[in-house]
Design a protein around this motif. Structure first.
Motif, PDB file in Angstrom:
ATOM      1  N   ILE A 202      26.138  -8.349  39.812  1.00  0.00           N
ATOM      2  CA  ILE A 202      26.256  -8.760  41.180  1.00  0.00           C
ATOM      3  C   ILE A 202      27.706  -8.187  41.589  1.00  0.00           C
ATOM      4  CG2 ILE A 202      26.626 -10.495  42.894  1.00  0.00           C
ATOM      5  CD1 ILE A 202      23.913 -10.782  42.120  1.00  0.00           C
ATOM      6  N   ARG A 203      27.707  -7.292  42.719  1.00  0.00           N
ATOM      7  CA  ARG A 203      28.916  -6.820  43.224  1.00  0.00           C
ATOM      8  C   ARG A 203      29.041  -7.364  44.591  1.00  0.00           C
ATOM      9  NH1 ARG A 203      28.511  -5.782  38.765  1.00  0.00           N
ATOM     10  NH2 ARG A 203      28.212  -3.764  37.660  1.00  0.00           N
ATOM     11  N   ARG A 204      30.154  -7.825  44.744  1.00  0.00           N
ATOM     12  CA  ARG A 204      30.365  -8.534  46.124  1.00  0.00           C
ATOM     13  C   ARG A 204      30.709  -7.324  47.084  1.00  0.00           C
ATOM     14  NH1 ARG A 204      33.418 -14.150  46.178  1.00  0.00           N
ATOM     15  NH2 ARG A 204      33.979 -13.463  48.403  1.00  0.00           N
ATOM     16  N   LEU A 205      30.453  -7.369  48.475  1.00  0.00           N
ATOM     17  CA  LEU A 205      30.579  -6.395  49.069  1.00  0.00           C
ATOM     18  C   LEU A 205      32.063  -5.763  49.192  1.00  0.00           C
ATOM     19  CD1 LEU A 205      28.821  -4.671  50.798  1.00  0.00           C
ATOM     20  CD2 LEU A 205      28.920  -6.299  52.555  1.00  0.00           C
ATOM     21  N   TYR A 206      33.083  -6.809  48.908  1.00  0.00           N
ATOM     22  CA  TYR A 206      34.674  -6.332  49.012  1.00  0.00           C
ATOM     23  C   TYR A 206      34.837  -5.694  47.532  1.00  0.00           C
ATOM     24  CZ  TYR A 206      36.061 -10.064  45.536  1.00  0.00           C
ATOM     25  OH  TYR A 206      36.176 -10.799  44.596  1.00  0.00           O
ATOM     26  N   GLU A 207      34.107  -5.433  46.797  1.00  0.00           N
ATOM     27  CA  GLU A 207      34.306  -4.866  45.415  1.00  0.00           C
ATOM     28  C   GLU A 207      33.933  -3.357  45.372  1.00  0.00           C
ATOM     29  OE1 GLU A 207      33.956  -8.110  42.003  1.00  0.00           O
ATOM     30  OE2 GLU A 207      32.107  -7.797  43.093  1.00  0.00           O
ATOM     31  N   VAL A 208      33.068  -2.996  46.421  1.00  0.00           N
ATOM     32  CA  VAL A 208      32.363  -1.646  46.142  1.00  0.00           C
ATOM     33  C   VAL A 208      32.590  -0.632  47.317  1.00  0.00           C
ATOM     34  CG1 VAL A 208      30.271  -2.505  44.553  1.00  0.00           C
ATOM     35  CG2 VAL A 208      30.365  -2.819  47.037  1.00  0.00           C
ATOM     36  N   ARG A 209      32.270   0.396  47.210  1.00  0.00           N
ATOM     37  CA  ARG A 209      31.989   1.693  48.188  1.00  0.00           C
ATOM     38  C   ARG A 209      30.420   1.825  48.168  1.00  0.00           C
ATOM     39  NH1 ARG A 209      36.441   3.531  45.290  1.00  0.00           N
ATOM     40  NH2 ARG A 209      38.427   3.566  46.491  1.00  0.00           N
ATOM     41  N   PRO A 210      29.874   1.229  49.066  1.00  0.00           N
ATOM     42  CA  PRO A 210      28.311   1.443  48.803  1.00  0.00           C
ATOM     43  C   PRO A 210      27.973   3.120  49.166  1.00  0.00           C
ATOM     44  CG  PRO A 210      28.913  -0.271  50.573  1.00  0.00           C
ATOM     45  CD  PRO A 210      30.188   0.386  50.313  1.00  0.00           C
ATOM     46  N   GLU A 211      27.216   3.407  48.273  1.00  0.00           N
ATOM     47  CA  GLU A 211      26.668   4.838  48.228  1.00  0.00           C
ATOM     48  C   GLU A 211      25.767   4.866  49.405  1.00  0.00           C
ATOM     49  OE1 GLU A 211      25.250   6.604  44.414  1.00  0.00           O
ATOM     50  OE2 GLU A 211      26.685   4.916  43.771  1.00  0.00           O
ATOM     51  N   GLU A 212      25.677   6.093  50.063  1.00  0.00           N
ATOM     52  CA  GLU A 212      24.755   6.392  51.185  1.00  0.00           C
ATOM     53  C   GLU A 212      23.347   6.664  50.509  1.00  0.00           C
ATOM     54  OE1 GLU A 212      25.006   7.218  54.834  1.00  0.00           O
ATOM     55  OE2 GLU A 212      27.123   7.431  55.096  1.00  0.00           O
ATOM     56  N   GLN A 219      22.728  -0.874  43.329  1.00  0.00           N
ATOM     57  CA  GLN A 219      24.155  -0.736  43.243  1.00  0.00           C
ATOM     58  C   GLN A 219      24.880  -2.256  42.816  1.00  0.00           C
ATOM     59  OE1 GLN A 219      26.112   1.741  46.530  1.00  0.00           O
ATOM     60  NE2 GLN A 219      23.955   1.941  47.422  1.00  0.00           N
ATOM     61  N   GLY A 220      24.049  -3.144  42.928  1.00  0.00           N
ATOM     62  CA  GLY A 220      24.468  -4.440  42.510  1.00  0.00           C
ATOM     63  C   GLY A 220      24.903  -5.167  43.769  1.00  0.00           C
ATOM     64  N   ILE A 221      24.437  -4.609  44.921  1.00  0.00           N
ATOM     65  CA  ILE A 221      24.854  -5.305  46.262  1.00  0.00           C
ATOM     66  C   ILE A 221      23.588  -6.086  46.840  1.00  0.00           C
ATOM     67  CG2 ILE A 221      25.521  -4.893  48.479  1.00  0.00           C
ATOM     68  CD1 ILE A 221      26.515  -2.197  47.658  1.00  0.00           C
ATOM     69  N   LEU A 222      23.788  -7.338  47.180  1.00  0.00           N
ATOM     70  CA  LEU A 222      22.801  -8.301  47.714  1.00  0.00           C
ATOM     71  C   LEU A 222      22.244  -7.554  49.029  1.00  0.00           C
ATOM     72  CD1 LEU A 222      24.010 -11.990  47.396  1.00  0.00           C
ATOM     73  CD2 LEU A 222      22.146 -10.674  45.931  1.00  0.00           C
ATOM     74  N   CYS A 223      21.025  -7.291  49.017  1.00  0.00           N
ATOM     75  CA  CYS A 223      20.322  -6.854  50.563  1.00  0.00           C
ATOM     76  C   CYS A 223      19.339  -7.735  50.300  1.00  0.00           C
ATOM     77  CB  CYS A 223      20.122  -5.227  50.173  1.00  0.00           C
ATOM     78  SG  CYS A 223      19.132  -4.735  51.594  1.00  0.00           S
TER      79      CYS A 223
END
Lengths: 315, 487
Positions: A202-212, A219-223
């Motif tokens: 789990i990666r919280r949205l403040y920890e990542v640069r989401p890839e296009e 990417q570990g981001i909750l969607c």
């Protein structure tokens, strides 16, 4: 001409703008319907509208936050042949529904506790606030048009239904939940590389640069895509933001939060069981500090979590 | 409390129609107008417990009209919580979207509310429908620009409201050459429409006797503190110094650290309104007095700034000042003209930005920074200074949120302005049994000048929709709380 009324409860104005921005499509609808009430667009007093015996179609927007909202919603719904619950506030409670677990007094105190001066005792009354609810908690609508605000897909379907109703006087199976009967995930432009999605943690949205272009879950981001009805054309995902679930559950009456939690259980660290144990699945899940806001941001008022809370409070 | 006496015996008021209403009360001697905002939502409460990175999206739901402003200001507050500085590309992208938001909102307001109000003065109906029948050319401007801007908005943030752009320390998506090419062609079209609008305003409004008469009227005057962002001495909408000037135009505050807004803005909560009544804090809460009132929005912004960037905007600003007889600007009818100045400003600033390579190249997010417990963001939304103030714990979960919106800040000024027009209203009701159409029109005009967005004000209010029609009702009560007149 049939009669159409648009009645707002507690709204932000977004649904009004969505409907008003339809332009020519709206003009087509108005070949069949006379708008007897719509405060945004038509200068017609509520008192005049309430004198009418009946309306053919009622479009209700927004949630219910005061006794006045509730009274009006009930009164006009009783006169309507077809009731449309328009927008996620009206259908599921939406973001303001996050307040449905608090009393009006608790909510007012969150504001009052931060001001510099409080003046109590003036007797001039305000409408009595109530525990926040969706329109669907008061009334059983015939058409449910979710979205925050409803997107082109839902708007087109709604206009088509209303025009067909005007022509034939019939509406098929009620209630009709607009959008496509599948999850947003099922036709996502970000096709996962593998047939089975693997969430690496789990990666919280403040920890990542989401890839296009790459699946957010991978990417570990909750969607919320897997648990959300396909009511849009992947609006947020296309601008590289994960779905937050404004369309509500895939089926009306199901619980999108539970669906998402079950999805997570089946994709989180599934490729690496041993490692998972070492790293600790629980520790990954513990990174989600806001279960309600992550899984029930738009649907808390209609969720099993809400019902459990009410039961526990003896409500 | 100085200058405020509780009003009693008003309990029988049960009539509720619309979202906001003006209640005029008199105790036999004083007359007072209360602009009541009646819906109730409370985003301060539901923000607590949220992952802070989700707040920009959650808080944008406060308003469907200025959702981008809430999205952007919330992003600034979260940046501040996490101690992050967005890279240049991200900052420019956010700035660009803020300009589009202000442009869109002002155009909508001018054509749906401002122009009908001024052009159709004295007519039974002053709305877009009537304007459409009398001046179809200018009335269609809103429809044309709206559909153009809607397309651009959808392209940039996915949806026309409650879109997605802000990540802590940046943005989720960078704009491309194609995006900018489309924006440039949109702007060319919008620019043409705006020029028509400007000419119409100059010929039909600014030069009219009616407008000059309104400018001279005391009930449209507002001599209070003005607040807004500036960069140096220039008008600024996204990021700058928070400045306050007094009713003589003297600078009394310059706040560099957004968190220090609490030294400048005080908030009072009264039981007759779901929105608070803010005031200039050093002056203390003097209710219903201009001496402690803060005004924000286009008019206040032109009071705090000395220059307006952009050639055409600067020229229009000069004309406005000449017509007003100099600064500070203290007549609320000028709000509409100030909006026009800002429309020109936004257009020129967007044009400049679309030429910038920095908008196309570079990092989108900077993850570096040291988290802290409190973060404050301030932007200039279409209606004025917008403040989001959050606290969080060490799990990056929000523990407190305070939101002060422009409409909330202007709430005090609106009450005072309406109060000025109320004495005549009560007199007319007592002698004639009803107020004259001219007096009712004055009430409408005052409210429309400020362009209140009640959705924002109580984070809030049902009003979103009414923003376009600004529907409200007037109720006049006597000292026993009996209804003398309502309409």
């Amino acid at each position: 001409m049939l009669r159409l009324a648009v009645v707002p409860g507690a709204v932000c104005g977004g649904c009004d703008v969505a409907l008003a921005s339809l332009g020519e499509k709206l003009a087509k609808l108005l070949e069949y319907y006379e708008v007897v009430y719509w405060p945004t667009a038509v200068d017609r007093k509520l008192s005049e509208f309430l004198k009418l015996d009946s309306v053919d179609v009622l479009i209700h927007m927004g949630g219910i936050s005061t006794e006045e909202d509730a009274r009006l919603a009930r009164e006009v719904s009783a006169k309507a042949r077809v009731k449309v619950s328009f927008g996620t506030c009206s259908v599921y409670g939406d973001i303001p529904g996050l307040n449905s677990i608090y009393s009006p007094a608790e909510i007012r105190e969150s504001i009052a506790s931060q001001v510099d001066v409080r003046v109590e005792g003036d007797a001039l009354s305000l409408p009595q606030p109530v525990n926040y609810a969706a329109y669907t908690d008061l009334v059983e609508p015939d058409i449910l048009a979710p979205g925050c605000p409803p997107d082109d897909k839902v708007l087109d379907q709604l206009l088509e239904l209303l025009i067909r109703y005007a022509e034939t006087g019939k509406l098929e199976a009620r209630p009709v939940l607009l959008g496509d009967p599948e999850s947003l995930c099922s036709r996502c432009p970000r096709n996962p590389k593998t047939t089975k999605i693997v969430m690496p943690g789990i990666r919280r949205l403040y920890e990542v640069r989401p890839e296009e272009g790459r699946c957010f879950l991978e990417q570990g981001i909750l969607c919320m895509g897997p648990a959300t009805r396909a009511i849009c054309d992947h609006s947020c995902i296309k601008v590289n933001y994960p779905c937050t679930g404004c369309g509500g559950p895939v089926e009306y009456g199901s619980d999108s939060g539970l669906s998402m939690i079950s999805t997570l259980a089946s994709v989180l660290l599934v490729d690496s069981e041993k490692v998972a144990l070492e790293r600790g699945l629980a520790r990954e899940l513990d990174k989600i500090r806001d279960v309600v806001g992550s899984f029930y941001r738009y649907t808390l008022r209609k969720s099993s979590a809400y019902r459990l809370r009410v039961l526990r409070r003896g409500g | 409390m100085a200058g405020y006496r509780p009003i009693i015996a008003l309990d029988p008021v049960t009539l509720v129609e619309g979202v906001a209403r003006v209640v005029v009360v008199t105790d036999g001697r004083d007359v007072r107008a209360l602009y009541q905002i009646m819906e109730f939502r409370g985003f301060e409460k539901l923000a607590v417990g949220r992952h802070v990175e989700d707040l920009p999206k959650v808080m944008s739901a406060i308003c469907g009209f200025c959702s981008w402003s809430h999205h952007l200001v919330s992003g600034k507050a979260v940046d501040s919580l996490l101690g992050r500085r967005p890279p240049v590309r991200a900052r420019l992208t956010r700035t660009l979207l803020n300009y589009i938001q202000v442009l869109d909102s002002h155009l909508l307001h001018l054509t749906f509310i401002g122009l009908p109000d001024l052009v159709l003065w004295g007519e039974d109906r002053r709305d877009i429908v009537k304007l459409m029948s009398k001046n179809p050319g200018v009335a269609s401007i809103a429809l044309r620009t709206r559909s153009l801007l809607k397309k651009a908005e959808k392209r940039f943030v996915g949806k026309i409201q409650h879109g997605s752009l802000v990540l802590p320390g940046g943005v989720c998506r960078g704009l491309t050459e194609e995006d900018l090419a489309e924006l440039r062609s949109t702007l060319a079209e919008v620019g043409k429409a705006v020029e028509e609008l400007r000419r119409f305003f100059e010929e039909r409004i600014a030069r009219s006797g009616q407008f000059r008469r309104l400018l001279a009227r005391e009930d449209f005057s507002m001599r209070c503190y003005s607040m807004g962002l500036v960069r140096g001495d220039s008008l600024e909408l996204y990021d700058g110094t928070l400045r306050v000037v007094d009713s003589k135009g003297r600078v009394v505050e310059e706040v560099e650290d957004p968190a220090a807004y609490t030294n400048v803005v005080g908030e009072a909560l009264v039981s007759w309104n779901n929105a608070t009544l803010p005031y200039y804090k050093p002056a203390g809460p003097k209710f219903f007095s201009e001496e402690s009132t803060l005004m924000v929005g286009p008019l206040a912004r032109l009071n705090v700034a000395k220059e307006v960037p952009g050639e055409r905007a600067s020229e229009e600003y000069g004309k406005l000042i000449d017509a007003a007889g100099g600064k500070p600007l203290s007549n609320v009818v000028l709000y509409h003209w100030a909006r026009l100045v800002e429309v020109l400003h936004c257009l020129e600033m967007i044009e400049r930005l679309t030429e910038s390579r920095e908008l196309l190249e570079g990092e989108l997010v900077d993850l570096a920074g040291s988290p802290r417990s409190r973060g404050v963001g301030i932007v200039e939304a279409p209606r004025g200074t917008l403040i989001h103030d959050y606290s969080m714990d060490d799990r990056m979960v929000a523990t407190r949120a305070r939101v002060i919106t422009p409409t909330t800040i202007n709430n005090t000024a609106i009450n005072i302005s309406l109060g000025k027009a109320s004495a005549r209203l009560v007199e007319e009701v007592r002698s004639e049994g009803r107020p004259s159409p001219e007096t009712v029109a004055t009430f409408e005009s005052i409210i429309r000048s400020y362009d209140p967005c009640n959705s924002c004000a109580t984070h809030c209010v049902r009003v979103g929709s009414r923003e376009l029609s600004v529907s409200f009702r007037i109720v006049v009560l006597n000292e026993r709380g009996e209804v003398l007149w309502q309409g």
